[in-house]
Design a protein around this motif. Structure first.
Motif, PDB file in Angstrom:
ATOM      1  N   ASP A   1       9.335   4.722 -13.195  1.00 14.28           N
ATOM      2  CA  ASP A   1      10.166   3.637 -12.675  1.00 14.28           C
ATOM      3  C   ASP A   1       9.910   3.400 -11.192  1.00 14.28           C
ATOM      4  O   ASP A   1       9.970   2.259 -10.717  1.00 14.28           O
ATOM      5  CB  ASP A   1      11.642   3.939 -12.920  1.00 14.28           C
ATOM      6  N   LEU A   2       9.632   4.468 -10.449  1.00 13.16           N
ATOM      7  CA  LEU A   2       9.261   4.292  -9.042  1.00 13.16           C
ATOM      8  C   LEU A   2       8.014   3.426  -8.923  1.00 13.16           C
ATOM      9  O   LEU A   2       7.921   2.536  -8.067  1.00 13.16           O
ATOM     10  CB  LEU A   2       9.013   5.650  -8.381  1.00 13.16           C
ATOM     11  N   LYS A   3       7.048   3.677  -9.794  1.00 10.56           N
ATOM     12  CA  LYS A   3       5.829   2.865  -9.752  1.00 10.56           C
ATOM     13  C   LYS A   3       6.130   1.410 -10.075  1.00 10.56           C
ATOM     14  O   LYS A   3       5.598   0.497  -9.451  1.00 10.56           O
ATOM     15  CB  LYS A   3       4.786   3.413 -10.729  1.00 10.56           C
ATOM     16  N   ARG A   4       6.993   1.184 -11.048  1.00 10.27           N
ATOM     17  CA  ARG A   4       7.344  -0.198 -11.391  1.00 10.27           C
ATOM     18  C   ARG A   4       8.011  -0.896 -10.207  1.00 10.27           C
ATOM     19  O   ARG A   4       7.704  -2.043  -9.895  1.00 10.27           O
ATOM     20  CB  ARG A   4       8.253  -0.202 -12.619  1.00 10.27           C
ATOM     21  N   LEU A   5       8.936  -0.224  -9.552  1.00 10.46           N
ATOM     22  CA  LEU A   5       9.641  -0.845  -8.434  1.00 10.46           C
ATOM     23  C   LEU A   5       8.710  -1.111  -7.260  1.00 10.46           C
ATOM     24  O   LEU A   5       8.944  -2.043  -6.478  1.00 10.46           O
ATOM     25  CB  LEU A   5      10.804   0.041  -7.994  1.00 10.46           C
TER      26      LEU A   5
ATOM     27  N   HIS B   1      18.871  -2.053 -13.763  1.00  9.52           N
ATOM     28  CA  HIS B   1      18.624  -3.061 -14.798  1.00  9.52           C
ATOM     29  C   HIS B   1      18.361  -4.425 -14.161  1.00  9.52           C
ATOM     30  O   HIS B   1      17.493  -5.178 -14.627  1.00  9.52           O
ATOM     31  CB  HIS B   1      19.815  -3.145 -15.749  1.00  9.52           C
ATOM     32  N   ALA B   2      19.119  -4.765 -13.124  1.00 13.60           N
ATOM     33  CA  ALA B   2      18.881  -6.034 -12.432  1.00 13.60           C
ATOM     34  C   ALA B   2      17.495  -6.067 -11.793  1.00 13.60           C
ATOM     35  O   ALA B   2      16.916  -7.143 -11.605  1.00 13.60           O
ATOM     36  CB  ALA B   2      19.954  -6.270 -11.368  1.00 13.60           C
ATOM     37  N   LEU B   3      16.946  -4.899 -11.491  1.00 13.89           N
ATOM     38  CA  LEU B   3      15.588  -4.796 -10.960  1.00 13.89           C
ATOM     39  C   LEU B   3      14.538  -4.821 -12.071  1.00 13.89           C
ATOM     40  O   LEU B   3      13.348  -4.689 -11.791  1.00 13.89           O
ATOM     41  CB  LEU B   3      15.430  -3.511 -10.149  1.00 13.89           C
ATOM     42  N   GLY B   4      14.976  -4.952 -13.322  1.00  8.85           N
ATOM     43  CA  GLY B   4      14.040  -5.081 -14.438  1.00  8.85           C
ATOM     44  C   GLY B   4      13.768  -3.798 -15.184  1.00  8.85           C
ATOM     45  O   GLY B   4      12.891  -3.773 -16.051  1.00  8.85           O
ATOM     46  N   LEU B   5      14.501  -2.712 -14.911  1.00  9.36           N
ATOM     47  CA  LEU B   5      14.217  -1.422 -15.534  1.00  9.36           C
ATOM     48  C   LEU B   5      15.052  -1.214 -16.791  1.00  9.36           C
ATOM     49  O   LEU B   5      16.194  -1.655 -16.879  1.00  9.36           O
ATOM     50  CB  LEU B   5      14.499  -0.281 -14.546  1.00  9.36           C
ATOM     51  N   PHE B   6      14.468  -0.491 -17.752  1.00  4.39           N
ATOM     52  CA  PHE B   6      15.161  -0.110 -18.972  1.00  4.39           C
ATOM     53  C   PHE B   6      15.728   1.302 -18.822  1.00  4.39           C
ATOM     54  O   PHE B   6      15.481   1.993 -17.832  1.00  4.39           O
ATOM     55  CB  PHE B   6      14.204  -0.142 -20.168  1.00  4.39           C
ATOM     56  N   HIS B   7      16.443   1.744 -19.869  1.00  8.54           N
ATOM     57  CA  HIS B   7      16.875   3.141 -19.901  1.00  8.54           C
ATOM     58  C   HIS B   7      15.646   4.048 -19.936  1.00  8.54           C
ATOM     59  O   HIS B   7      14.627   3.715 -20.544  1.00  8.54           O
ATOM     60  CB  HIS B   7      17.745   3.409 -21.124  1.00  8.54           C
ATOM     61  N   ASN B   8      15.758   5.197 -19.321  1.00 10.50           N
ATOM     62  CA  ASN B   8      14.637   6.128 -19.204  1.00 10.50           C
ATOM     63  C   ASN B   8      15.203   7.539 -19.301  1.00 10.50           C
ATOM     64  O   ASN B   8      15.974   7.967 -18.435  1.00 10.50           O
ATOM     65  CB  ASN B   8      13.929   5.915 -17.862  1.00 10.50           C
TER      66      ASN B   8
ATOM     67  N   GLU C   1      13.463   5.948  -0.402  1.00 14.24           N
ATOM     68  CA  GLU C   1      12.494   6.680  -1.216  1.00 14.24           C
ATOM     69  C   GLU C   1      11.675   5.724  -2.082  1.00 14.24           C
ATOM     70  O   GLU C   1      10.477   5.928  -2.289  1.00 14.24           O
ATOM     71  CB  GLU C   1      13.201   7.700  -2.108  1.00 14.24           C
ATOM     72  N   ILE C   2      12.288   4.670  -2.580  1.00 13.80           N
ATOM     73  CA  ILE C   2      11.548   3.678  -3.354  1.00 13.80           C
ATOM     74  C   ILE C   2      10.510   2.981  -2.488  1.00 13.80           C
ATOM     75  O   ILE C   2       9.434   2.600  -2.945  1.00 13.80           O
ATOM     76  CB  ILE C   2      12.517   2.629  -3.948  1.00 13.80           C
ATOM     77  N   GLY C   3      10.841   2.822  -1.201  1.00 15.01           N
ATOM     78  CA  GLY C   3       9.981   2.071  -0.302  1.00 15.01           C
ATOM     79  C   GLY C   3      10.487   0.659  -0.069  1.00 15.01           C
ATOM     80  O   GLY C   3       9.734  -0.209   0.357  1.00 15.01           O
ATOM     81  N   TRP C   4      11.777   0.441  -0.333  1.00 16.83           N
ATOM     82  CA  TRP C   4      12.393  -0.861  -0.125  1.00 16.83           C
ATOM     83  C   TRP C   4      13.290  -0.819   1.109  1.00 16.83           C
ATOM     84  O   TRP C   4      14.040   0.138   1.313  1.00 16.83           O
ATOM     85  CB  TRP C   4      13.238  -1.270  -1.325  1.00 16.83           C
ATOM     86  N   ASP C   5      13.222  -1.868   1.891  1.00 19.05           N
ATOM     87  CA  ASP C   5      14.101  -2.048   3.050  1.00 19.05           C
ATOM     88  C   ASP C   5      15.378  -2.704   2.545  1.00 19.05           C
ATOM     89  O   ASP C   5      15.412  -3.913   2.297  1.00 19.05           O
ATOM     90  CB  ASP C   5      13.403  -2.920   4.087  1.00 19.05           C
TER      91      ASP C   5
ATOM     92  N   VAL D   1       0.856  -1.188   0.000  1.00 21.01           N
ATOM     93  CA  VAL D   1       0.000   0.000   0.000  1.00 21.01           C
ATOM     94  C   VAL D   1       0.890   1.235   0.000  1.00 21.01           C
ATOM     95  O   VAL D   1       1.575   1.515   0.987  1.00 21.01           O
ATOM     96  CB  VAL D   1      -0.946   0.012   1.213  1.00 21.01           C
ATOM     97  N   GLU D   2       0.896   1.933  -1.124  1.00 22.53           N
ATOM     98  CA  GLU D   2       1.663   3.163  -1.256  1.00 22.53           C
ATOM     99  C   GLU D   2       0.756   4.347  -0.967  1.00 22.53           C
ATOM    100  O   GLU D   2      -0.335   4.463  -1.531  1.00 22.53           O
ATOM    101  CB  GLU D   2       2.233   3.276  -2.671  1.00 22.53           C
ATOM    102  N   CYS D   3       1.186   5.243  -0.093  1.00 25.66           N
ATOM    103  CA  CYS D   3       0.412   6.446   0.239  1.00 25.66           C
ATOM    104  C   CYS D   3       1.030   7.656  -0.467  1.00 25.66           C
ATOM    105  O   CYS D   3       2.248   7.812  -0.493  1.00 25.66           O
ATOM    106  CB  CYS D   3       0.404   6.684   1.746  1.00 25.66           C
ATOM    107  N   HIS D   4       0.179   8.484  -1.043  1.00 28.83           N
ATOM    108  CA  HIS D   4       0.630   9.687  -1.717  1.00 28.83           C
ATOM    109  C   HIS D   4      -0.456  10.736  -1.616  1.00 28.83           C
ATOM    110  O   HIS D   4      -1.505  10.514  -0.994  1.00 28.83           O
ATOM    111  CB  HIS D   4       0.993   9.392  -3.173  1.00 28.83           C
TER     112      HIS D   4
END
Length: 717
Positions: A418-422, A376-383, A259-263, A84-87
Motif C-alpha cells: 500500500d505504501l508503494k501504491r500511495l 479507502h478515499a486514497l483508493g486502497l482496499f482492505h489488506n 512516512e508515506i512521503g506526503w506533505d 523519486v523514492e529512495c530506499h
C-alpha cells in the motif's frame, strides 16, 4: 562529523601516543657543477592544468516538477511531476503529465493598406507552466493525460554529467482506460536551474528518443520538494464527537503521512455540525453535509479529503468511506469518509484494553479507524498482510494476545504494497474526484517496477489456453500449472483459482493495448499456503471474459494472456509469471455477430458468468442470446447449466435442465468438469439425462490434462 575521532577511539595509555625521537640531519652532498645544457626536469609538468576532482552525483529524493514538450508544430506541452523514492536498493520513480492550457490569440494586424487578405486562423498560445517556487504542483483533473511508468534511472551515484531515464507513456481517458503509447529514453543532463527552483543544482534536461531511435521531444525536471505528493485533510464534527487527531502513543496525521512521503495539511474545521435526523447518520446525509461544511471544494487546486465525525452510523458500526457507488450523489468520487464516536465497544474479548469503552474515548482505535477510512478515499482496499491501517479493526483485535492485547498490537503504518501504491499509483487513482473507488489497478497501467519484487528460484508457471482459437464473444479458458523444478520445498498459495486472490494478469490485444483482470470477489481473509515439494505441480484454470477496462477480447486477432501468481514473503512480493497466445476468430455470420456484440456490450454478462443468479436481468438476457447462436452456445452452455443447477430466491435448483445443456460439444475446463460432477451426482443415474451427463463428463475428462484428484472425481461417478 559532529564528534572528534578521539571521542570514538579511546587511547588506553593516554590522550596521545609519544612522538618519535627526531632523526639526526643527513650529510649534505657537494653542490653539482652547472651543466653546459639544461637537464630535463626529473618530474615533467604537463602543459595543461591538472584535472578537477571528480564529482559524485545522485538523483535527489523527492518530487520534481517536469515538462515534456513534443516535437510537433502544434502548441502542445505537458507539465507534471516525477516522484523519486529512495530506499536501500536504490530508487523507484513514477510520474504524471497534464496538458498545459493554451489560448487562441487574434490574427496579427495588417501593417500596410491594401486589399484585404484571406482571413487568418487564430494563433494558439501556451499559458505559463506551474511556478516551481510553489513546490509540488496541483493541476486540473480535466487536463490529465499520461502516467509515466519509469523503468530506468540512476539508482545510486555517478561521476558522469548525465544518466539515462527510461519510461513508458500510458495515455489516460476519462473512462479509466489506458493505452501504452510506447517506450522512450532521455539522456538527462544536469544543468543550472532557471530562476524559482529551490535547488539550482538539482535540475536536468534531455531529448526524448522513442524506441525507433527518433527524437520526439524535450524533457526537463527540477527538484521542488522532499515530499512526493501533498494533500489536505479537513475534519468536521458534531459537538459531541471527538476529532481523531492522534493515537495517544506518539502517532498523528503528520507523522503517518511523513512516512508515506506526503506533505499533509490537517485542518480542524467545524465542531458544531448539525445532526439532520438524530444521532445516527446515513451515507447520503454525510454526503449532503460535506459540500455544506467543508471549507474548500476546488479539487483542481488542492487534493482535499473530508472527514466527518458523528455519533452513530446507519450502515456500519465504526467508519465508512461513503463517497462511492450509489451514495456518490455528485459523481465526484472519493472525497469523504465518516466515523462514529459513540459506537459501544463490546465489553468482552477480543477488545483487550478498550473493551466496554465508547469508541471516541478509545483514542488509539478511534484514530486508527479514521486513517483506515481515509485510506479507502486514497483508493486502497482492505489488506490483511499485517496489522497495519488497511486491515479491519475487528481482525486486528482478534489477533491480540495476553502479552500484546488490542490496541497495543496495532501497526501504525500502511503495508509495504500500500505504501508503494500511495507513492507510485497514477494520480487519478489516489487524488479525489477522479477514478471511482474500486477501479484502481496495479496492472493497467502497471505501476513503476518495484525493488521489493523478487523472483522465486525453482518455480515455473505454465499457461495453456484450453482452445488456441475461440470465436469472438466467447470466454477464453486458460489452464495454469505451477511446478517446483528445484531441490527444496517452497511455500506457495494453496490455490491457483482466480477467486483465491493470488492470481492476476492482463491481456495484450493485437494493437498492444493492455487490459487487466483480477478476482471479481475480494477476500479479506489471510491467504493460506501449502508446501510444494520438489518435482510436484499444482494446477487450476480460469475463464476470462471482462476486466477492469471492459471486454478482454473485443475484436478478432491474436492476443497474449499474461498471468502472475503472486504472494507476500517477508514484506516483499514473490511473483511467478508466464504467458500464452490465443486467436480470436471473426464472426461467422450475422447472427453470431449480433450475439457477440450483445455479450461484449453487457458488463453483467461477466457477473452472470462468475456469480450466476437471476437478478442480473441484462446479463441473463445476453446469455440467452449467446445460447441461441450455434457458434457461441458451446462456450456458454456450462455456465448456464451451473446457474440453473443453483437455487435462487424462490426458484429451486433444476438439475435436469442443467444436464440437458451439457453435451459433447460443450467447452469445459478441468475445474468446470469437476464442478459438473456435483450436478451429475444429484441426478438419478437411471434416467436418460443422468446416464448421458455422466458418460459425457467421463469422455471429456480423458481428452483433457486433468489433475489426478479431479480425474478421480469424474471416475467415481
Amino acid at each position: 562529523m559532529d564528534n572528534p575521532i578521539r571521542a570514538l577511539t579511546p587511547n588506553p595509555i593516554g590522550p596521545f601516543p609519544p612522538l618519535p625521537d627526531p632523526l639526526p640531519p643527513l650529510p649534505q652532498p657537494p653542490a653539482p657543477l652547472p651543466p653546459r645544457f639544461p637537464l630535463p626536469d626529473p618530474f615533467p609538468r604537463p602543459p595543461f592544468p591538472p584535472f578537477p576532482p571528480l564529482q559524485l552525483r545522485s538523483l535527489r529524493c523527492g518530487c520534481y516538477l517536469i515538462n515534456y514538450t513534443p516535437r510537433t508544430p502544434l502548441a502542445v506541452s505537458y507539465d507534471g511531476t516525477i516522484r523519486v523514492e529512495c530506499h536501500s536498493n536504490g530508487r523507484t520513480a513514477s510520474g504524471d503529465l497534464y496538458q498545459r492550457p493554451a489560448i487562441f490569440l487574434p490574427p496579427l494586424p495588417i501593417p500596410f493598406p491594401g486589399p484585404l487578405p484571406r482571413p487568418q486562423p487564430r494563433r494558439p498560445f501556451l499559458l505559463p507552466g506551474p511556478n516551481p517556487a510553489n513546490g509540488i504542483p496541483i493541476l486540473s483533473r480535466s487536463r490529465y493525460r499520461y502516467y509515466l511508468r519509469i523503468t530506468q534511472l540512476l539508482e545510486n551515484f555517478t561521476v558522469a554529467q548525465s544518466f539515462t531515464l527510461g519510461f513508458e507513456m500510458w495515455r489516460f481517458t476519462a473512462s479509466n482506460s489506458w493505452t501504452n503509447e510506447g517506450s522512450a529514453t532521455a539522456e538527462m543532463r544536469w544543468t543550472t536551474a532557471p530562476t524559482g527552483y529551490p535547488s539550482p543544482s538539482d535540475y536536468l534536461e534531455g531529448d526524448v528518443v522513442n524506441s525507433a531511435g527518433v527524437t520526439v521531444g524535450r524533457l526537463t525536471m527540477g527538484w521542488v520538494s522532499s515530499y512526493l505528493r501533498k494533500a489536505t485533510v479537513e475534519i468536521d464534527r458534531v459537538s459531541r464527537s471527538e476529532a481523531p487527531l492522534n493515537s495517544g502513543a506518539g502517532h498523528d496525521w503528520r507523522s503517518i503521512f511523513d512516512e508515506i512521503g506526503w506533505d499533509l495539511n490537517l485542518i480542524e474545521s467545524d465542531s458544531d455540525v448539525t445532526e439532520p435526523s438524530g444521532e445516527s447518520w446515513s451515507d447520503a446525509e454525510m454526503h449532503a453535509a460535506m459540500p455544506q461544511r467543508r471549507d474548500s471544494a476546488d479539487l483542481d487546486s488542492e487534493w482535499r479529503y473530508h472527514l466527518i465525525c458523528v455519533r452513530r452510523l446507519d450502515s456500519t458500526s465504526r467508519g465508512i468511506m461513503y463517497d462511492a457507488f450509489g451514495t456518490d450523489s455528485n459523481n465526484v468520487p472519493r472525497e469523504g469518509a465518516g466515523i462514529a464516536s459513540h459506537w459501544p465497544i463490546p465489553n468482552a474479548d477480543p477488545w483487550g484494553l478498550v473493551k466496554g469503552k465508547r469508541f471516541g474515548a478509545a483514542t488509539a482505535p478511534y484514530f486508527r479507524t479514521a486513517v483506515h477510512e481515509l485510506g479507502h478515499a486514497l483508493g486502497l482496499f482492505h489488506n490483511t498482510i499485517d496489522n497495519g491501517f488497511m486491515n479491519t479493526t475487528g481482525v486486528i483485535a482478534a489477533a491480540g494476545t495476553a502479552t500484546t492485547p488490542f490496541p497495543n498490537n496495532v501497526k501504525w503504518q500502511f503495508a509495504d504494497d500500500d505504501l508503494k501504491r500511495l507513492r507510485h499509483y497514477p494520480d487519478p487513482f489516489v487524488r479525489p474526484g477522479m477514478v471511482p473507488f474500486g477501479d484502481a489497478s496495479t496492472s493497467t497501467p502497471p505501476i513503476s517496477p518495484t525493488d521489493l519484487e523478487i523472483e522465486v528460484t525453482g518455480l515455473t508457471l505454465k499457461v495453456t489456453p484450453l482452445k488456441v482459437a475461440v470465436p469472438i464473444g466467447a470466454p477464453v479458458r486458460v489452464m495454469l500449472e505451477l511446478s517446483n523444478d528445484g531441490d527444496q520445498p517452497i511455500d506457495v498459495p494453496e490455490s491457483l483459482s482466480l477467486k483465491h486472490g493470488a492470481v492476476r494478469g492482463y491481456v495484450i490485444d493485437p494493437s498492444g493495448t493492455r487490459r487487466s483482470f483480477v478476482s471479481l470477489m475480494r477476500c479479506v481473509e489471510d491467504h493460506e499456503f501449502v508446501e510444494l515439494k520438489p518435482g510436484k505441480t499444482m494446477a487450476h484454470d480460469m475463464t476470462l471474459l471482462r476486466g477492469a477496462e471492459g471486454a478482454l477480447f473485443p475484436a478478432a486477432g491474436i492476443y497474449t494472456v499474461v498471468v502472475d501468481v503472486f504472494w507476500e514473503v517477508g514484506g516483499m512480493e514473490a511473483v511467478v509469471r508466464s504467458d500464452a497466445s490465443v486467436m480470436v476468430e471473426a464472426a461467422t455470420d450475422e447472427k453470431h455477430a449480433e450475439a457477440a456484440a450483445k455479450i461484449l456490450a453487457t458488463p453483467d454478462a461477466h457477473l452472470v458468468l462468475v456469480l450466476g443468479g437471476d437478478h442480473l436481468e441484462e446479463g441473463v438476457e445476453a446469455f440467452k442470446t449467446a445460447l441461441d447462436d450455434p457458434t457461441l452456445r458451446p462456450h456458454f452452455a456450462y455456465s448456464e447449466a451451473r446457474r440453473k443447477a443453483q437455487r435462487f430466491g424462490k426458484r429451486r435448483a433444476d438439475v435436469s435442465a442443467a444436464a440437458e445443456l451439457i453435451d459433447d460439444s460443450t467447452v469445459m475446463s478441468p475445474a468446470e468438469l469437476e464442478d459438473a460432477a456435483e450436478i451429475a451426482r444429484k441426478i438419478d443415474d437411471k434416467t436418460a439425462a443422468g446416464k448421458k451427463l455422466k458418460k459425457c463428463l467421463k469422455t471429456k475428462s480423458k481428452e483433457l490434462p486433468m489433475p489426478q484428484s479431479s480425474a478421480k472425481v469424474i471416475e467415481d461417478l
